[in-house]
Structures are given as C-alpha cells and as structure tokens.
Design a protein around this motif. Structure first.
Motif, PDB file in Angstrom:
ATOM      1  N   ASP A   1       0.020   4.105 -73.388  1.00 35.69           N
ATOM      2  CA  ASP A   1       1.272   4.688 -72.469  1.00 35.69           C
ATOM      3  C   ASP A   1       2.217   3.285 -72.262  1.00 35.69           C
ATOM      4  N   THR A   2       1.488   2.480 -71.658  1.00 36.19           N
ATOM      5  CA  THR A   2       1.943   1.375 -70.992  1.00 36.19           C
ATOM      6  C   THR A   2       1.518   0.141 -71.457  1.00 36.19           C
ATOM      7  N   SER A   3       2.070  -1.219 -71.094  1.00 37.27           N
ATOM      8  CA  SER A   3       1.330  -2.458 -71.448  1.00 37.27           C
ATOM      9  C   SER A   3       0.264  -2.895 -70.638  1.00 37.27           C
ATOM     10  N   ARG A   4      -0.349  -1.937 -69.759  1.00 38.19           N
ATOM     11  CA  ARG A   4      -1.425  -2.228 -68.640  1.00 38.19           C
ATOM     12  C   ARG A   4      -2.713  -2.256 -69.653  1.00 38.19           C
ATOM     13  N   ILE A   5      -3.450  -3.245 -69.262  1.00 36.37           N
ATOM     14  CA  ILE A   5      -4.853  -3.341 -70.058  1.00 36.37           C
ATOM     15  C   ILE A   5      -5.805  -3.882 -68.949  1.00 36.37           C
ATOM     16  N   ARG A   6      -7.221  -3.714 -69.346  1.00 34.94           N
ATOM     17  CA  ARG A   6      -8.187  -3.977 -68.461  1.00 34.94           C
ATOM     18  C   ARG A   6      -8.992  -5.141 -69.218  1.00 34.94           C
TER      19      ARG A   6
ATOM     20  N   ILE B   1     -16.706   1.914 -46.704  1.00 36.47           N
ATOM     21  CA  ILE B   1     -15.656   2.536 -45.969  1.00 36.47           C
ATOM     22  C   ILE B   1     -15.547   2.252 -44.544  1.00 36.47           C
ATOM     23  N   THR B   2     -16.843   1.444 -44.179  1.00 39.45           N
ATOM     24  CA  THR B   2     -17.080   0.954 -42.816  1.00 39.45           C
ATOM     25  C   THR B   2     -16.127  -0.417 -42.722  1.00 39.45           C
ATOM     26  N   ASN B   3     -15.680  -0.829 -43.910  1.00 35.84           N
ATOM     27  CA  ASN B   3     -15.115  -2.144 -43.749  1.00 35.84           C
ATOM     28  C   ASN B   3     -13.544  -1.864 -44.155  1.00 35.84           C
ATOM     29  N   ASP B   4     -12.794  -2.303 -43.105  1.00 39.53           N
ATOM     30  CA  ASP B   4     -11.368  -1.525 -42.887  1.00 39.53           C
ATOM     31  C   ASP B   4     -10.412  -2.094 -44.302  1.00 39.53           C
ATOM     32  N   ASP B   5     -10.661  -3.484 -44.722  1.00 38.31           N
ATOM     33  CA  ASP B   5      -9.968  -3.826 -46.200  1.00 38.31           C
ATOM     34  C   ASP B   5     -10.516  -3.163 -47.231  1.00 38.31           C
ATOM     35  N   GLU B   6     -11.719  -3.025 -47.281  1.00 42.86           N
ATOM     36  CA  GLU B   6     -12.368  -2.050 -48.500  1.00 42.86           C
ATOM     37  C   GLU B   6     -11.606  -0.317 -48.464  1.00 42.86           C
ATOM     38  N   GLU B   7     -11.781  -0.076 -47.243  1.00 44.99           N
ATOM     39  CA  GLU B   7     -11.004   1.391 -47.115  1.00 44.99           C
ATOM     40  C   GLU B   7      -9.695   1.464 -47.395  1.00 44.99           C
ATOM     41  N   GLN B   8      -9.065   0.424 -47.162  1.00 45.78           N
ATOM     42  CA  GLN B   8      -7.647   0.356 -47.592  1.00 45.78           C
ATOM     43  C   GLN B   8      -7.388   0.462 -49.110  1.00 45.78           C
ATOM     44  N   GLN B   9      -8.368  -0.480 -49.538  1.00 42.88           N
ATOM     45  CA  GLN B   9      -8.241  -0.544 -51.136  1.00 42.88           C
ATOM     46  C   GLN B   9      -8.513   0.667 -51.791  1.00 42.88           C
ATOM     47  N   LEU B  10      -9.565   1.401 -51.062  1.00 43.57           N
ATOM     48  CA  LEU B  10      -9.952   2.686 -51.674  1.00 43.57           C
ATOM     49  C   LEU B  10      -8.930   3.785 -51.679  1.00 43.57           C
ATOM     50  N   ASN B  11      -7.950   3.648 -50.604  1.00 41.07           N
ATOM     51  CA  ASN B  11      -6.913   4.520 -50.397  1.00 41.07           C
ATOM     52  C   ASN B  11      -5.816   4.404 -51.561  1.00 41.07           C
ATOM     53  N   ASP B  12      -5.644   3.076 -52.210  1.00 45.66           N
ATOM     54  CA  ASP B  12      -5.089   2.933 -53.379  1.00 45.66           C
ATOM     55  C   ASP B  12      -5.124   3.552 -54.575  1.00 45.66           C
ATOM     56  N   PRO B  13      -4.670   4.492 -55.280  1.00 41.30           N
ATOM     57  CA  PRO B  13      -4.975   5.059 -56.458  1.00 41.30           C
ATOM     58  C   PRO B  13      -4.997   4.124 -57.544  1.00 41.30           C
ATOM     59  N   ASP B  14      -4.211   2.941 -57.674  1.00 37.80           N
ATOM     60  CA  ASP B  14      -4.488   2.013 -58.685  1.00 37.80           C
ATOM     61  C   ASP B  14      -5.525   1.214 -58.669  1.00 37.80           C
ATOM     62  N   TYR B  15      -6.017   0.876 -57.575  1.00 36.68           N
ATOM     63  CA  TYR B  15      -7.293   0.144 -57.281  1.00 36.68           C
ATOM     64  C   TYR B  15      -8.308   1.060 -57.539  1.00 36.68           C
ATOM     65  N   ARG B  16      -8.464   2.310 -57.212  1.00 36.71           N
ATOM     66  CA  ARG B  16      -9.548   3.159 -57.753  1.00 36.71           C
ATOM     67  C   ARG B  16      -9.389   3.356 -59.433  1.00 36.71           C
ATOM     68  N   ALA B  17      -8.207   3.330 -59.954  1.00 37.82           N
ATOM     69  CA  ALA B  17      -8.283   3.274 -61.241  1.00 37.82           C
ATOM     70  C   ALA B  17      -8.804   2.263 -61.784  1.00 37.82           C
ATOM     71  N   ARG B  18      -8.444   0.926 -61.325  1.00 41.04           N
ATOM     72  CA  ARG B  18      -9.101  -0.418 -61.817  1.00 41.04           C
ATOM     73  C   ARG B  18     -10.661  -0.307 -61.667  1.00 41.04           C
ATOM     74  N   LEU B  19     -11.153   0.189 -60.593  1.00 38.29           N
ATOM     75  CA  LEU B  19     -12.586   0.520 -60.413  1.00 38.29           C
ATOM     76  C   LEU B  19     -13.333   1.369 -61.306  1.00 38.29           C
ATOM     77  N   ALA B  20     -12.666   2.539 -61.610  1.00 38.87           N
ATOM     78  CA  ALA B  20     -13.033   3.288 -62.856  1.00 38.87           C
ATOM     79  C   ALA B  20     -13.111   2.789 -64.129  1.00 38.87           C
ATOM     80  N   GLY B  21     -11.977   1.953 -64.187  1.00 42.04           N
ATOM     81  CA  GLY B  21     -11.865   1.327 -65.682  1.00 42.04           C
ATOM     82  C   GLY B  21     -13.004   0.155 -65.865  1.00 42.04           C
ATOM     83  N   ALA B  22     -13.145  -0.371 -64.686  1.00 38.66           N
ATOM     84  CA  ALA B  22     -14.375  -1.625 -65.104  1.00 38.66           C
ATOM     85  C   ALA B  22     -15.714  -1.005 -65.271  1.00 38.66           C
ATOM     86  N   VAL B  23     -15.944   0.217 -64.350  1.00 42.35           N
ATOM     87  CA  VAL B  23     -17.243   0.871 -64.588  1.00 42.35           C
ATOM     88  C   VAL B  23     -17.429   1.384 -66.149  1.00 42.35           C
TER      89      VAL B  23
END
Length: 191
Positions: A172-177, A54-76
C-alpha cells in the motif's frame, strides 16, 4: 526429537534476534536459553521474544509508539519467515514454494547445458507431468531487503519502477522492512 527441536528453536531465534538488531540495539548479543515449559516442546520450535522493558523509560516510550510496535512485529515475522523459508516443514506452503523454486532452478540451470533435454526428460519421467523448459526470464526473481534499503533503491537496482514493485508485492505504501522478500517484476522486453 527434543534436541532437534531445540536446535531449530535456537536457529529460528537467531533469525528473529538479527531482525530485531536491524531495527535497533538489543540488550544481548545473542539469544539466551531458559528452562520455561513453553520452550521445552518436543515437537515444535519455540521461543520467547522480549521486545523491551517497561521499567526502562526510553523503551516504554518506544512501546507506546504504534509505528515502533509495527516495526517490532515486522522484525519478528521477518525472522520467523526467514527461518521457515530456509527450513520448510513438510506439507506447508513454504515447502511447496521451496520445491517449486528448486525445480525451476534445476530446469533453468539445465537449460544452459548441452544435456537440457535429458534433464527435462528425467524430470518428466519422475513426476509423470509435463515439464516446460524454462528460461531465466521465466523464473520469478526475488530480493531480500537489506538494512537501509529503500524501495526506490531496489527499483533502480533492477531497472523497474517503484509502482511495479508495489503492485506486484501488494504494498500500500513504499515502506519496506529489513528481511522482507520482494518479488521483482520482469523488465520490459523480458519473457
């Protein structure tokens, strides 16, 4: 015991790291080790996952995006699931699935040889349960999603519809990981 667990932890962390690399750049080329208490468990694989700073402005911005957080959780989840599919713990659903798939593959492989009857008889004697001789069409087929693939690409590859893939895999959608395991429906005329 702790050495084996540390190896399992490292192997699982490698899978998670690769899945995270599939969605974007990572700070390190490989998982690192640390002497944290939570990582020294002698009986279960463990890892800490740093998804961003969160000390990195770009990464903090990504973490504020729910879709990005969902992709991170999906990757883990994808990395952990991938590890346990290949290394199932006894008594788990992964172990049961692994045994079923191994048995199906064994029976299907035997069905293509002259000694198929012997293999089925041997399996029957070992399990004291009737074994039905399977054909390749009877064994569920799976596809592991690779980076950049879309559901439409996978449907076209197997000659099935996107709707069939969605229904069979409860999507539910055509989104896959990347790393997601999809069951492939049998095409018309099979089985």
């Amino acid at each position: 015991s702790q050495s084996a667990t540390m190896k399992a932890s490292n192997d699982a962390a490698e899978r998670v790291h690769q899945a995270l690399r599939d969605i974007g750049r990572t700070h390190k080329a490989h998982p690192e080790r640390a002497n944290f208490v939570v990582l020294r468990s002698p009986d279960v694989p463990s890892m800490l996952v740093e998804t961003a700073f969160i000390t990195n402005d770009d990464e903090e911005q990504q973490l504020n995006d729910p879709d990005y957080r969902a992709r991170l959780a999906g990757a883990v989840l994808s990395g952990v699931r991938s590890y346990f599919i290949d290394n199932p713990l006894p008594g788990t659903q992964f172990a049961a699935l692994h045994e079923t798939n191994a048995r199906n593959a064994h029976v299907v492989a035997a069905a293509s040889t002259d000694s198929a009857t012997d293999v089925v008889q041997t399996a029957y004697e070992q399990d004291d349960a009737p074994v039905q001789l399977a054909s390749a069409a009877d064994v569920p087929q799976y596809h592991v999603v690779r980076r950049g693939e879309r559901l439409l690409d996978i449907a076209n590859q197997y000659g099935v519809s996107v709707m069939q893939l969605r229904e069979l895999n409860d999507l539910d959608t055509s989104r896959i990981r990347t790393g997601q395991r999809l069951r492939i429906p049998q095409r018309s005329g099979q089985g």
